[in-house]
Design a protein around this motif. Structure first.
Motif, PDB file in Angstrom:
ATOM      1  N   GLY A  35     -43.858 -32.951 -64.206  1.00 32.71           N
ATOM      2  CA  GLY A  35     -43.264 -34.262 -64.405  1.00 32.71           C
ATOM      3  C   GLY A  35     -43.823 -35.284 -63.447  1.00 32.71           C
ATOM      4  O   GLY A  35     -44.088 -36.432 -63.829  1.00 32.71           O
ATOM      5  N   ILE A  36     -44.021 -34.890 -62.199  1.00 32.69           N
ATOM      6  CA  ILE A  36     -44.612 -35.783 -61.204  1.00 32.69           C
ATOM      7  C   ILE A  36     -46.025 -36.168 -61.614  1.00 32.69           C
ATOM      8  O   ILE A  36     -46.413 -37.343 -61.541  1.00 32.69           O
ATOM      9  N   ASP A  37     -46.804 -35.197 -62.052  1.00 30.96           N
ATOM     10  CA  ASP A  37     -48.191 -35.468 -62.451  1.00 30.96           C
ATOM     11  C   ASP A  37     -48.246 -36.458 -63.611  1.00 30.96           C
ATOM     12  O   ASP A  37     -49.046 -37.407 -63.597  1.00 30.96           O
ATOM     13  N   GLU A  38     -47.399 -36.231 -64.616  1.00 30.46           N
ATOM     14  CA  GLU A  38     -47.414 -37.111 -65.783  1.00 30.46           C
ATOM     15  C   GLU A  38     -46.893 -38.498 -65.423  1.00 30.46           C
ATOM     16  O   GLU A  38     -47.428 -39.514 -65.875  1.00 30.46           O
ATOM     17  N   ALA A  39     -45.858 -38.547 -64.581  1.00 27.87           N
ATOM     18  CA  ALA A  39     -45.331 -39.838 -64.148  1.00 27.87           C
ATOM     19  C   ALA A  39     -46.388 -40.623 -63.382  1.00 27.87           C
ATOM     20  O   ALA A  39     -46.542 -41.837 -63.578  1.00 27.87           O
ATOM     21  N   ALA A  40     -47.124 -39.957 -62.519  1.00 26.08           N
ATOM     22  CA  ALA A  40     -48.188 -40.627 -61.755  1.00 26.08           C
ATOM     23  C   ALA A  40     -49.256 -41.182 -62.690  1.00 26.08           C
ATOM     24  O   ALA A  40     -49.783 -42.282 -62.461  1.00 26.08           O
ATOM     25  N   ARG A  41     -49.559 -40.442 -63.744  1.00 25.70           N
ATOM     26  CA  ARG A  41     -50.553 -40.926 -64.713  1.00 25.70           C
ATOM     27  C   ARG A  41     -50.059 -42.187 -65.406  1.00 25.70           C
ATOM     28  O   ARG A  41     -50.817 -43.152 -65.573  1.00 25.70           O
TER      29      ARG A  41
END
Length: 236
Positions: A4-10
């Motif tokens: 979730g963090i990775d996708e949010a950062a994207r």
């Protein structure tokens, strides 16, 4: 949570007109109680007896004691690292507007410039009857307005309308947004809980507990606001 963090950062990295919508969970790490958790305000007092226009008019002793305590509790409170991260995202051109249900002014104190206070501000004061402006000292000392009316903070009480300009600006920004980030709110209070549905952009929800509306979001991160925002920011 990691994915979730990775996708949010994207999503944040690609945003140019994101809107941030914050609730009480944004400020709990600064030492300000929320409203609906086990330790929240509304589990200690009945909001219908203290946070309504009737309370100002019929129960001013308790109304004043409650809000004077809240005003005094803000002394020495400073923005959290999460507030600062959001201000930096605005400075970097990623966040176009921050709309908040909070009345504490911490977004502005952190450096965010385009902030819409949907539930008013506890740092401003006015007469309940004629709406003439007043100062903090006059309210805390229980002075009356020159018209004889009782003084109150400029917060939105239950049963009152939201500030129209702040609401209209927020609706327009969300309709134009490429990303809406909802942080620290249970999404139980109408009409603010209707705002995320107005966007065609991506939706991120960051909250300490599930709200029951996670399926409406592209990303749900269960965690504290500050730690979640720091993890996203570290990837930008």
């Amino acid at each position: 949570m990691r994915s979730g963090i990775d996708e949010a950062a994207r999503f944040v990295k690609g945003a140019s007109k994101a809107v941030v919508l914050t609730g009480a969970g944004m400020s709990t790490e600064a030492g300000i109680p929320d409203f609906r958790s086990k330790a929240g305000w509304w589990n200690q007092v009945d909001p219908m007896t203290l946070a309504t226009p009737d309370a100002v008019e019929l129960n001013y002793d308790q109304f004043h004691a409650f809000y004077a305590d809240r005003v005094r509790r803000l002394e020495g409170i400073v923005p959290t690292p999460g507030h600062v991260i959001l201000a930096n995202w605005e400075l970097a051109g990623r966040v176009a507007l921050t709309a908040t249900q909070n009345v504490d002014g911490l977004h502005q104190a952190a450096g965010s410039r385009n902030v819409k206070e949907l539930h008013g501000s506890i740092a401003g004061f006015c007469c309940h009857l004629c709406r003439a402006r007043a100062d903090r000292t006059s309210f805390l000392c229980r002075e009356n307005c020159s018209c004889g009316g009782p003084l109150r903070p400029e917060v939105v009480l239950f049963g009152e309308s939201l500030p129209q300009l702040a609401w209209d600006s927020t609706v327009q920004a969300i309709e134009e947004a490429d990303l809406v980030i909802v942080i620290g709110t249970s999404l139980q209070v109408y009409p603010v809980n209707s705002l995320p549905s107005l966007t065609d952009g991506h939706l991120i929800l960051i909250n300490a507990e599930p709200t029951g509306q996670e399926s409406a979001f592209d990303v749900f991160i269960q965690g504290k606001a500050g730690a979640s925002l720091r993890a996203i920011d570290d990837l930008l």
